[in-house]
Write a protein that holds these residues in place. Structure first.
Motif, PDB file in Angstrom:
ATOM      1  N   LEU A  85       0.843  -1.187   0.000  1.00  0.00           N
ATOM      2  CA  LEU A  85       0.000   0.000   0.000  1.00  0.00           C
ATOM      3  C   LEU A  85       0.882   1.242   0.000  1.00  0.00           C
ATOM      4  N   PHE A  86       0.450   2.260  -0.722  1.00  0.00           N
ATOM      5  CA  PHE A  86       1.123   3.560  -0.716  1.00  0.00           C
ATOM      6  C   PHE A  86       0.337   4.473   0.211  1.00  0.00           C
ATOM      7  N   VAL A  87       1.022   5.092   1.157  1.00  0.00           N
ATOM      8  CA  VAL A  87       0.386   5.883   2.199  1.00  0.00           C
ATOM      9  C   VAL A  87       0.843   7.326   2.089  1.00  0.00           C
ATOM     10  N   THR A  88      -0.085   8.281   2.171  1.00  0.00           N
ATOM     11  CA  THR A  88       0.268   9.701   2.135  1.00  0.00           C
ATOM     12  C   THR A  88      -0.292  10.395   3.369  1.00  0.00           C
ATOM     13  N   PHE A  89       0.426  11.439   3.810  1.00  0.00           N
ATOM     14  CA  PHE A  89       0.070  12.161   5.020  1.00  0.00           C
ATOM     15  C   PHE A  89      -0.200  13.631   4.702  1.00  0.00           C
ATOM     16  N   SER A  90      -0.983  14.280   5.532  1.00  0.00           N
ATOM     17  CA  SER A  90      -1.276  15.703   5.354  1.00  0.00           C
ATOM     18  C   SER A  90      -0.098  16.542   5.839  1.00  0.00           C
ATOM     19  N   LYS A  91       0.273  17.524   5.030  1.00  0.00           N
ATOM     20  CA  LYS A  91       1.338  18.420   5.422  1.00  0.00           C
ATOM     21  C   LYS A  91       0.916  19.226   6.641  1.00  0.00           C
ATOM     22  N   GLY A  92       1.780  19.284   7.638  1.00  0.00           N
ATOM     23  CA  GLY A  92       1.473  20.005   8.858  1.00  0.00           C
ATOM     24  C   GLY A  92       0.960  19.123   9.968  1.00  0.00           C
ATOM     25  N   PHE A 121       2.672  -5.848   3.170  1.00  0.00           N
ATOM     26  CA  PHE A 121       1.970  -6.760   4.065  1.00  0.00           C
ATOM     27  C   PHE A 121       2.356  -8.206   3.772  1.00  0.00           C
ATOM     28  N   HIS A 122       2.191  -9.063   4.781  1.00  0.00           N
ATOM     29  CA  HIS A 122       2.472 -10.483   4.584  1.00  0.00           C
ATOM     30  C   HIS A 122       1.522 -11.092   3.568  1.00  0.00           C
ATOM     31  N   MET A 123       0.265 -10.651   3.605  1.00  0.00           N
ATOM     32  CA  MET A 123      -0.760 -11.270   2.765  1.00  0.00           C
ATOM     33  C   MET A 123      -1.510 -10.201   1.983  1.00  0.00           C
ATOM     34  N   VAL A 124      -1.804 -10.488   0.712  1.00  0.00           N
ATOM     35  CA  VAL A 124      -2.533  -9.548  -0.118  1.00  0.00           C
ATOM     36  C   VAL A 124      -3.974  -9.399   0.368  1.00  0.00           C
ATOM     37  N   SER A 125      -4.474 -10.396   1.078  1.00  0.00           N
ATOM     38  CA  SER A 125      -5.845 -10.321   1.589  1.00  0.00           C
ATOM     39  C   SER A 125      -6.007  -9.190   2.597  1.00  0.00           C
ATOM     40  N   THR A 126      -4.920  -8.819   3.270  1.00  0.00           N
ATOM     41  CA  THR A 126      -4.992  -7.693   4.202  1.00  0.00           C
ATOM     42  C   THR A 126      -5.317  -6.400   3.460  1.00  0.00           C
ATOM     43  N   ILE A 127      -4.721  -6.223   2.299  1.00  0.00           N
ATOM     44  CA  ILE A 127      -5.000  -5.035   1.481  1.00  0.00           C
ATOM     45  C   ILE A 127      -6.460  -5.030   1.052  1.00  0.00           C
ATOM     46  N   ASP A 128      -6.969  -6.201   0.686  1.00  0.00           N
ATOM     47  CA  ASP A 128      -8.381  -6.290   0.288  1.00  0.00           C
ATOM     48  C   ASP A 128      -9.292  -5.868   1.436  1.00  0.00           C
ATOM     49  N   MET A 129      -8.948  -6.268   2.660  1.00  0.00           N
ATOM     50  CA  MET A 129      -9.754  -5.890   3.816  1.00  0.00           C
ATOM     51  C   MET A 129      -9.676  -4.394   4.079  1.00  0.00           C
ATOM     52  N   ILE A 130      -8.500  -3.811   3.844  1.00  0.00           N
ATOM     53  CA  ILE A 130      -8.313  -2.381   4.111  1.00  0.00           C
ATOM     54  C   ILE A 130      -9.049  -1.523   3.088  1.00  0.00           C
ATOM     55  N   LEU A 131      -8.912  -1.865   1.802  1.00  0.00           N
ATOM     56  CA  LEU A 131      -9.498  -1.047   0.745  1.00  0.00           C
ATOM     57  C   LEU A 131     -10.984  -1.340   0.519  1.00  0.00           C
ATOM     58  N   ARG A 132     -11.403  -2.588   0.729  1.00  0.00           N
ATOM     59  CA  ARG A 132     -12.811  -2.986   0.552  1.00  0.00           C
ATOM     60  C   ARG A 132     -13.357  -2.560  -0.816  1.00  0.00           C
ATOM     61  N   GLY A 133     -12.533  -2.773  -1.826  1.00  0.00           N
ATOM     62  CA  GLY A 133     -12.972  -2.487  -3.185  1.00  0.00           C
ATOM     63  C   GLY A 133     -12.784  -1.056  -3.645  1.00  0.00           C
ATOM     64  N   ALA A 134     -12.403  -0.152  -2.749  1.00  0.00           N
ATOM     65  CA  ALA A 134     -12.200   1.253  -3.118  1.00  0.00           C
ATOM     66  C   ALA A 134     -10.783   1.452  -3.654  1.00  0.00           C
TER      67      ALA A 134
END
Length: 309
Positions: free
Chosen positions: A206-213, A254-267
């Motif tokens: 997963l690519f993660v971005t944060f808000s400046k400040g 992540f260890h498993m690609v299924s974790t990404i599926d749970m996080i994104l839930r299709g989005a």
């Protein structure tokens, strides 16, 4: 009607004025292998933003590592899509607490900017971007665009030729190595029915971005996902920064690609709040160059990542 002021400047001086813009365009079409026409529209939009009061957009983008330039380009394409697809502003009706939908672009600009800005100024934006593309970008990047399109055409012809007839050249070796690797994985799977396809790290990232400040620390990211999904993180790569600077992005394997599926839930993109600080996650899709398709992930140090395991 007098011609635009830009056409009264000698071509050599004009290219010199737009040297940084040309360098960014080269990164998009050469290093990131993005579409030349699409990339020209991106530069036109960024230059138009500078004209209407958002200062140093190109300069700030050029200061980023290449992997983040690609993410900025993707976000900016969302802005252009809003303009060309005539989205209804009601689609983006948000509560006052709703986070910015283009966080990376916002992090580079002091003024407030979001998709709402483009929707509320749609007519002006469409006219301004097209005018900039026609009067500035075509003149400033035309030679680079032509070279990129010719190169892409030649590469497609070589690839098609290799696909149809085979070749002992480098292109065939490149695609051949992919086939060999796939065959090895399949053979391993056949030899041991309990083991499936080896999932590359790219597909578990997963690519993660944060808000400046709103600085988010590595331990906060790790703790959040570990508490929610258990011992799920194989590796966490935060952007390397100076002690007084804030990381703007990270990469989680992540260890498993299924974790990404749970996080994104299709989005395609999901927003989280980690200790009241907004965080956006999306599937990591590296854009590899045609000459070396592993360049973007080969050495993480090239892109300002520090690794912890």
């Amino acid at each position: 009607m007098d011609p635009p002021l830009s056409f009264t400047i000698p071509q050599e001086d004009f290219l010199l004025i737009h040297q940084m813009d040309r360098d960014l365009y080269k990164i998009l079409v050469t290093d990131l292998s993005r579409d030349p026409s699409e990339s020209m529209r991106l530069l036109a939009m960024w230059l138009w933003l500078e004209k209407v009061g958002f200062h140093n957009v190109v300069k700030n983008i050029m200061s980023l590592p290449i992997i983040l330039i690609n993410e900025i380009a993707d976000e900016s394409m969302t802005c252009l899509t809003c303009l060309t697809n005539n989205y209804n502003t009601s689609v983006f009706s948000m509560s006052s607490s709703e986070a910015n939908d283009i966080p990376l672009l916002q992090s580079l600009i002091e003024n407030e900017i979001s998709l709402k800005f483009f929707l509320h100024n749609r007519v002006e934006a469409i006219q301004g971007v097209e005018k900039t593309r026609r009067e500035v970008c075509m003149r400033a990047f035309g030679d680079i665009m032509q070279q990129a399109m010719m190169r892409n055409l030649a590469e497609r012809m070589v690839e098609n030729n290799n696909f149809l007839f085979g070749s002992a050249g480098p292109m065939n070796l490149q695609f051949g190595s992919v086939g060999i690797a796939a065959e090895m994985v399949q053979q391993q799977s056949n030899n041991n029915g309990r083991r499936g396809r080896i999932i590359p790290a790219d597909e578990r990232t997963l690519f993660v971005t944060f808000s400046k400040g709103y600085r988010v620390e590595e331990w906060e990211v790790r703790e959040y996902f570990t508490m929610a999904y258990g011992d799920c993180i194989e590796a966490l790569f935060m952007q390397e920064t100076q002690p007084n600077e804030q990381p703007l992005f990270a990469r989680i394997v992540f260890h498993m690609v299924s974790t990404i599926d749970m996080i994104l839930r299709g989005a395609s993109k999901v927003k989280f709040s980690i200790n009241r600080k907004h965080v956006w996650v999306r599937k990591f899709v590296p854009k590899r160059t045609k000459t070396d398709r592993n360049i973007l992930l080969g050495e993480t140090s090239d892109f300002g990542f520090g690794a912890t395991r």
